[in-house]
Design an enzyme around this catalytic site. Structure first.
Site, PDB file in Angstrom:
ATOM      1  N   SER A 201     101.872  20.433  13.058  1.00  0.00           N
ATOM      2  CA  SER A 201     101.852  21.611  12.190  1.00  0.00           C
ATOM      3  C   SER A 201     102.326  21.231  10.792  1.00  0.00           C
ATOM      4  O   SER A 201     103.274  20.457  10.637  1.00  0.00           O
ATOM      5  CB  SER A 201     102.770  22.676  12.797  1.00  0.00           C
ATOM      6  N   HIS A 203     103.623  23.173   8.177  1.00  0.00           N
ATOM      7  CA  HIS A 203     104.757  23.774   7.454  1.00  0.00           C
ATOM      8  C   HIS A 203     106.118  23.190   7.857  1.00  0.00           C
ATOM      9  O   HIS A 203     107.136  23.535   7.273  1.00  0.00           O
ATOM     10  CB  HIS A 203     104.753  25.310   7.594  1.00  0.00           C
ATOM     11  N   THR A 239      85.597  29.486   9.396  1.00  0.00           N
ATOM     12  CA  THR A 239      85.475  28.772   8.122  1.00  0.00           C
ATOM     13  C   THR A 239      86.652  27.837   7.919  1.00  0.00           C
ATOM     14  O   THR A 239      87.805  28.212   8.162  1.00  0.00           O
ATOM     15  CB  THR A 239      85.400  29.798   6.964  1.00  0.00           C
ATOM     16  N   CYS A 329     112.003  31.137  16.999  1.00  0.00           N
ATOM     17  CA  CYS A 329     111.271  32.122  17.779  1.00  0.00           C
ATOM     18  C   CYS A 329     112.152  32.837  18.783  1.00  0.00           C
ATOM     19  O   CYS A 329     111.808  33.884  19.282  1.00  0.00           O
ATOM     20  CB  CYS A 329     110.131  31.438  18.515  1.00  0.00           C
TER      21      CYS A 329
HETATM   22  C1  LIG Z   1     108.074  22.372  18.987  1.00  0.00           C
HETATM   23  C2  LIG Z   1     107.267  23.449  18.350  1.00  0.00           C
HETATM   24  N1  LIG Z   1     106.039  23.716  18.804  1.00  0.00           N
HETATM   25  C3  LIG Z   1     105.271  24.643  18.253  1.00  0.00           C
HETATM   26  C4  LIG Z   1     105.709  25.405  17.191  1.00  0.00           C
HETATM   27  C5  LIG Z   1     104.820  26.430  16.597  1.00  0.00           C
HETATM   28  O1  LIG Z   1     104.268  25.959  15.388  1.00  0.00           O
HETATM   29  P1  LIG Z   1     103.642  26.938  14.298  1.00  0.00           P
HETATM   30  O2  LIG Z   1     104.778  27.660  13.667  1.00  0.00           O
HETATM   31  O3  LIG Z   1     102.920  26.038  13.347  1.00  0.00           O
HETATM   32  O4  LIG Z   1     102.709  27.850  15.024  1.00  0.00           O
HETATM   33  C6  LIG Z   1     107.001  25.187  16.683  1.00  0.00           C
HETATM   34  C7  LIG Z   1     107.537  26.015  15.594  1.00  0.00           C
HETATM   35  O5  LIG Z   1     108.735  26.204  15.458  1.00  0.00           O
HETATM   36  C8  LIG Z   1     107.795  24.175  17.273  1.00  0.00           C
HETATM   37  O6  LIG Z   1     109.032  23.910  16.841  1.00  0.00           O
END
Ligand SMILES: Cc1ncc(COP(=O)(O)O)c(C=O)c1O
Length: 388
Positions: A201, A203, A239, A329
């Protein structure tokens, strides 16, 4: 104490690097063609998009045709797990994962259980390392996929994915790893590490939000989840996010080994100060190491007995310091973190935990400010605590 503004919640998200923003800008305002269009605007966008794919692929030692751009880690995890088990139903209905995965993996597995798939959740030791003997035993003939994360987002433990991948392949299954936190912090070579699918990812590495990628090894069957056009080798309709991919690639290019070393040093400097100077504190996850190959170079996760992580977070916030109490999360939930309970912490101790995650932008002066502030804050909260 002089007040400072310190952002140390970089595992939640990072500041987009100004150079990344600069690289992306032209693809909003001048080179804005749809990368699938046949005219020159489209061709220009497609070229930039493919260049970005090359950069990401190279960082993983993958072929560019094995990189599928997505909207981020969550989508990559969903596509990897659901996509593989739906496409390989003929083999069986068993999935293996670990107890310390990110919710993007765990809730995907829970949804699949509701659809009739069977999921085994492997335990970890006190530092968070997956039990490899249990893994060997649990893989069966009907196991389609094993999904075990590389770097853990809460306690920073880094699994030996090369070893895990070998065990998985010896057992005849496919191996997916969530490398969202470890990508660019720990060296990954998808070939040597025996990986079939790998999520990343943007960000988390000073790239823009809303873009990520999934590595899919050539020949691995994946069912497309977002139906639409035949984009991304027919694995994801929609897209192309050209500015996002260009920004992601720029973020990859900006990473250097020096910053990783610096983060390891700051990580250990801060955790040593906290453990030495604050009574009844403990480091969760493995001990710090020189190169971040066992513990993510940016992760400090500390438990303070008899106080609540939320209280610490709010008091630190007043002092200008941004930390988190668990993963971003799960910080809205009152349940103790599933990762901390999996490494054997009692719920009451898990509640007294904060996660400090660094980036290349942090300094020694900031570490001192955090340590001094935490000494003050924990002493204040302990005075008020009924448990002593
Ligand atoms: C280990 C892990 N997997 C997946 C994700 C999810 O990534 P995204 O925020 O790009 O959806 C995170 C985000 O905190 C993460 O730390």
């Amino acid at each position: 104490m002089k007040s400072m503004k310190v952002y140390v919640d970089n595992s939640a998200t990072t500041r987009t690097d100004p150079e990344v923003v600069k690289a992306m800008e032209i693809f909003f305002t001048e080179k804005y063609g749809n990368a699938s269009s046949l005219h020159s605007f489209g061709v220009e966008s497609a070229e930039a998009f493919e260049k970005a794919r090359d950069v990401v692929a190279k960082k993983l030692n993958a072929d560019p045709r094995e990189i599928v751009f997505t909207s981020g880690g969550t989508e990559s995890d969903n596509l990897a797990i659901k996509g593989v088990v739906y496409a390989n139903k003929g083999k069986g209905n068993h999935i293996v994962t670990s107890k310390i995965e990110h919710p993007a993996v765990l809730s995907t597995c829970e949804e699949l259980e509701k659809e009739g798939f069977e999921v085994s959740y492997i335990g970890v030791d006190g530092e968070g390392f997956v039990d490899l003997e249990e893994l060997k035993k649990v893989i069966r003939k009907d196991t389609i996929l094993v999904s075990i994360m590389h770097g853990n987002n809460e306690v920073g433990v880094v699994q030996d994915i090369g070893k895990i991948g070998k065990i998985v392949h010896d057992g005849g299954a496919l191996f997916h790893t969530d490398a969202v936190q470890s990508f660019t912090k720990v060296m990954i070579d998808v070939k040597k590490d025996n990986v079939d699918l790998l999520s990343i990812s943007s960000h988390k590495i000073h790239g823009p939000n809303g873009v990520g990628a999934l590595f899919v090894k050539k020949g691995v069957k994946v069912k497309k989840l977002a139906d639409g056009g035949h984009h991304e080798f027919d694995l994801r309709g929609g897209t192309e996010n050209v500015p996002g991919a260009v920004g992601f690639a720029k973020a990859v290019e900006l990473v250097n080994d020096e910053e990783l070393k610096k983060m390891c040093e700051l990580r250990d400097y801060l955790s040593n100060r906290l453990l030495k100077e604050i009574p009844n504190s403990r480091l969760n996850g493995p001990l710090g190491d020189k190169d971040g190959s066992r513990r993510l170079c940016n992760n400090v996760n500390v438990a303070f007995k008899h106080i609540e992580g939320e209280g610490i977070l709010l008091k630190l916030d007043i002092k200008g310091i941004a930390v988190s109490t668990g993963s971003a999360c799960s910080s809205q939930s009152l349940k103790p973190s599933h990762v901390l309970t999996a490494i054997g912490m009692k719920p009451e101790d898990a509640h007294g935990t904060i996660r400090i995650t660094l980036s290349r932008e942090n300094t020694r002066e900031e570490m001192d400010y955090i340590a001094d502030s935490l000494k003050e804050v924990t002493a204040e909260l302990r005075k008020l605590s009924p448990f002593k």
